[in-house]
Write a protein that holds these residues in place. Structure first.
Motif, PDB file in Angstrom:
ATOM      1  N   GLN A   1       1.419  -1.293   0.079  1.00  0.00           N
ATOM      2  CA  GLN A   1       0.548   0.066   0.013  1.00  0.00           C
ATOM      3  C   GLN A   1       1.220   1.173  -0.060  1.00  0.00           C
ATOM      4  O   GLN A   1       0.785   2.392  -0.662  1.00  0.00           O
ATOM      5  CB  GLN A   1      -1.105  -0.150   0.923  1.00  0.00           C
ATOM      6  N   GLU A   2       1.807   1.110   1.073  1.00  0.00           N
ATOM      7  CA  GLU A   2       2.667   2.242   0.662  1.00  0.00           C
ATOM      8  C   GLU A   2       3.395   2.862  -0.157  1.00  0.00           C
ATOM      9  O   GLU A   2       3.722   3.519  -0.862  1.00  0.00           O
ATOM     10  CB  GLU A   2       4.144   2.117   2.086  1.00  0.00           C
TER      11      GLU A   2
ATOM     12  N   ARG B   1       0.817   4.092  -2.404  1.00  0.00           N
ATOM     13  CA  ARG B   1       0.392   5.168  -2.417  1.00  0.00           C
ATOM     14  C   ARG B   1       1.683   6.435  -2.503  1.00  0.00           C
ATOM     15  O   ARG B   1       1.225   7.414  -3.729  1.00  0.00           O
ATOM     16  CB  ARG B   1       0.450   5.422  -0.704  1.00  0.00           C
TER      17      ARG B   1
ATOM     18  N   CYS C   1       0.784   7.119  -6.303  1.00  0.00           N
ATOM     19  CA  CYS C   1       0.234   7.762  -7.035  1.00  0.00           C
ATOM     20  C   CYS C   1       0.133   8.880  -6.467  1.00  0.00           C
ATOM     21  O   CYS C   1      -0.069  10.440  -7.518  1.00  0.00           O
ATOM     22  CB  CYS C   1      -1.193   7.324  -5.857  1.00  0.00           C
ATOM     23  N   ASP C   2       1.082   9.463  -5.595  1.00  0.00           N
ATOM     24  CA  ASP C   2       1.685  10.488  -5.118  1.00  0.00           C
ATOM     25  C   ASP C   2       2.196  11.348  -6.000  1.00  0.00           C
ATOM     26  O   ASP C   2       2.200  12.764  -6.844  1.00  0.00           O
ATOM     27  CB  ASP C   2       2.578  11.227  -4.217  1.00  0.00           C
TER      28      ASP C   2
ATOM     29  N   VAL D   1      -5.783   5.636  -3.908  1.00  0.00           N
ATOM     30  CA  VAL D   1      -4.869   4.555  -3.883  1.00  0.00           C
ATOM     31  C   VAL D   1      -5.946   3.102  -3.905  1.00  0.00           C
ATOM     32  O   VAL D   1      -5.370   1.928  -3.976  1.00  0.00           O
ATOM     33  CB  VAL D   1      -4.199   3.906  -2.638  1.00  0.00           C
TER      34      VAL D   1
END
Ligand SMILES: Nc1ncnc2c1ncn2[C@@H]1O[C@H](COP(=O)(O)OP(=O)(O)OP(=O)(O)O)[C@@H](O)[C@H]1O
Length: 323
Positions: free
Chosen positions: A114-115, A118, A121-122, A130
């Motif tokens: 997930q990190e 993310r 996505c950032d 996300v």
């Protein structure tokens, strides 16, 4: 194509680093790339248009990865030009227009799935949420797992998530399903089809010819850095210009007579079972009956994509050897 290439040479035409809407998604203009004495990409001209799903096929060392690396600006051509949407690969990538899933490319290890998603996505100028990216890639269940604990197939799904973190116009995939099991592959291609339906252009290199056959609406066969064939899967099969003929004989075959049949491009004899490839099935079958044999269960069919691919690349190799 020439007009857009000339236009874009002066730089980005819009604030977002874009170019005229008419520019092709990808344009290779006489691109060359060598590594020492190995010519990986040779005078390559290639144009991809919006909304196409294109498979890049070719035997090992044909130049598929090199072509994708050049397309993504990871390598610089020795000569020729690569343009994406009428701009440089770098401008296109910085503008968030390209999502890529490469063959190797290490993933950050000490973070969770997930990190990592993310972070992607950032970094994407047109990122999706996300949760949506995780869901589309089928990795919601492993979102909290550390990246260094993933199986090969799961890693591939994470790479896919990174490639689709935002609304990119072009998605580039280098052998994306390597290491995936059958059900992961199906899920993967379903997700890819959904991307294609949204109008994205998709370019993928693969060794799985059935994937090219069923997923792509255009197939490009590379061989020694050149385009050997370019068309729909049906056109590539027709280009191979050959048919398969198979039958059984009542008595063991007279091999010499069978091998001398006209228009044969390949033959395999196993006891009474004969399989042939012919550039003119009518002429071959006519002559076969002329031998006075009685072929049973005769089947004449077009080549599958895999056989067409082999016929085309074998013919190119033979031609080069004969030069
Ligand atoms: N960094 C490099 N240094 C030297 N030669 C290279 C390098 N990268 C690729 N090559 C050579 O360039 C040619 C094309 O390689 P490339 O990886 O582009 O082919 P490919 O079609 O992707 O092959 P595969 O299907 O095996 O992945 C090959 O002969 C390869 O050995």
């Amino acid at each position: 194509m020439t007009a857009t290439t000339a236009q874009s040479a002066s730089g980005p035409a819009t604030a977002s680093g874009g170019a005229p809407a008419s520019a092709p998604v990808v344009a290779f203009d006489k691109v060359n790339k060598s590594y020492g004495s190995v010519r990986a990409v040779a005078d390559l001209d290639l144009t991809l248009h919006e909304g196409e799903t294109v498979a890049l096929l070719g035997p090992n060392g044909a130049g598929k990865s090199s072509t994708l690396d050049l397309l993504l600006g990871l390598r610089t051509p020795d000569s020729g030009a690569v343009r994406l949407f009428g701009t440089s690969p770098r401008q296109a990538i910085e503008g968030g227009r390209v999502g890529a899933m490469l063959q190797s490319g290490g993933l950050m290890e000490d973070v969770t799935v997930q990190e990592l998603v993310r972070l992607a996505c950032d970094l994407h100028p047109r990122a999706h949420p996300v949760r949506q990216v995780l869901e589309q890639a089928g990795i919601t269940e492993i979102a909290d797992r550390k990246v260094n604990k993933l199986s090969g197939g799961q890693e591939q799904r994470v790479r896919f998530a990174l490639a689709t973190a935002g609304a990119s116009d072009l998605i580039v995939l280098d052998e994306p399903t390597t290491g995936m099991d059958v059900s992961s592959r199906q899920t993967f291609w379903a997700a890819m089809r959904a991307q294609a339906r949204q109008g994205r252009t998709i370019l993928f290199a693969t060794h799985y010819l059935e994937e090219a056959d069923t997923i792509a609406d255009r197939v490009i066969v590379l061989h020694r850095g050149r385009v050997l064939a370019d068309g729909s899967s049906a056109e590539i099969k027709a280009m191979a210009g050959a048919r398969r003929i198979a039958f059984e004989l009542d008595e063991p075959a007279d091999e010499a007579a069978l091998r001398a049949l006209p228009c044969l491009t390949g033959i395999e004899i196993s006891g009474r079972t004969v399989r042939m490839r012919s550039s003119d099935a009518d002429a071959t079958v006519h002559a076969l009956y002329g031998l006075g044999v009685y072929p049973r269960g005769i089947e004449v069919a077009g080549l599958g994509l895999e056989q067409a691919f082999l016929a085309i690349t074998d013919a190119a190799t033979a031609e080069e050897a004969g030069r």
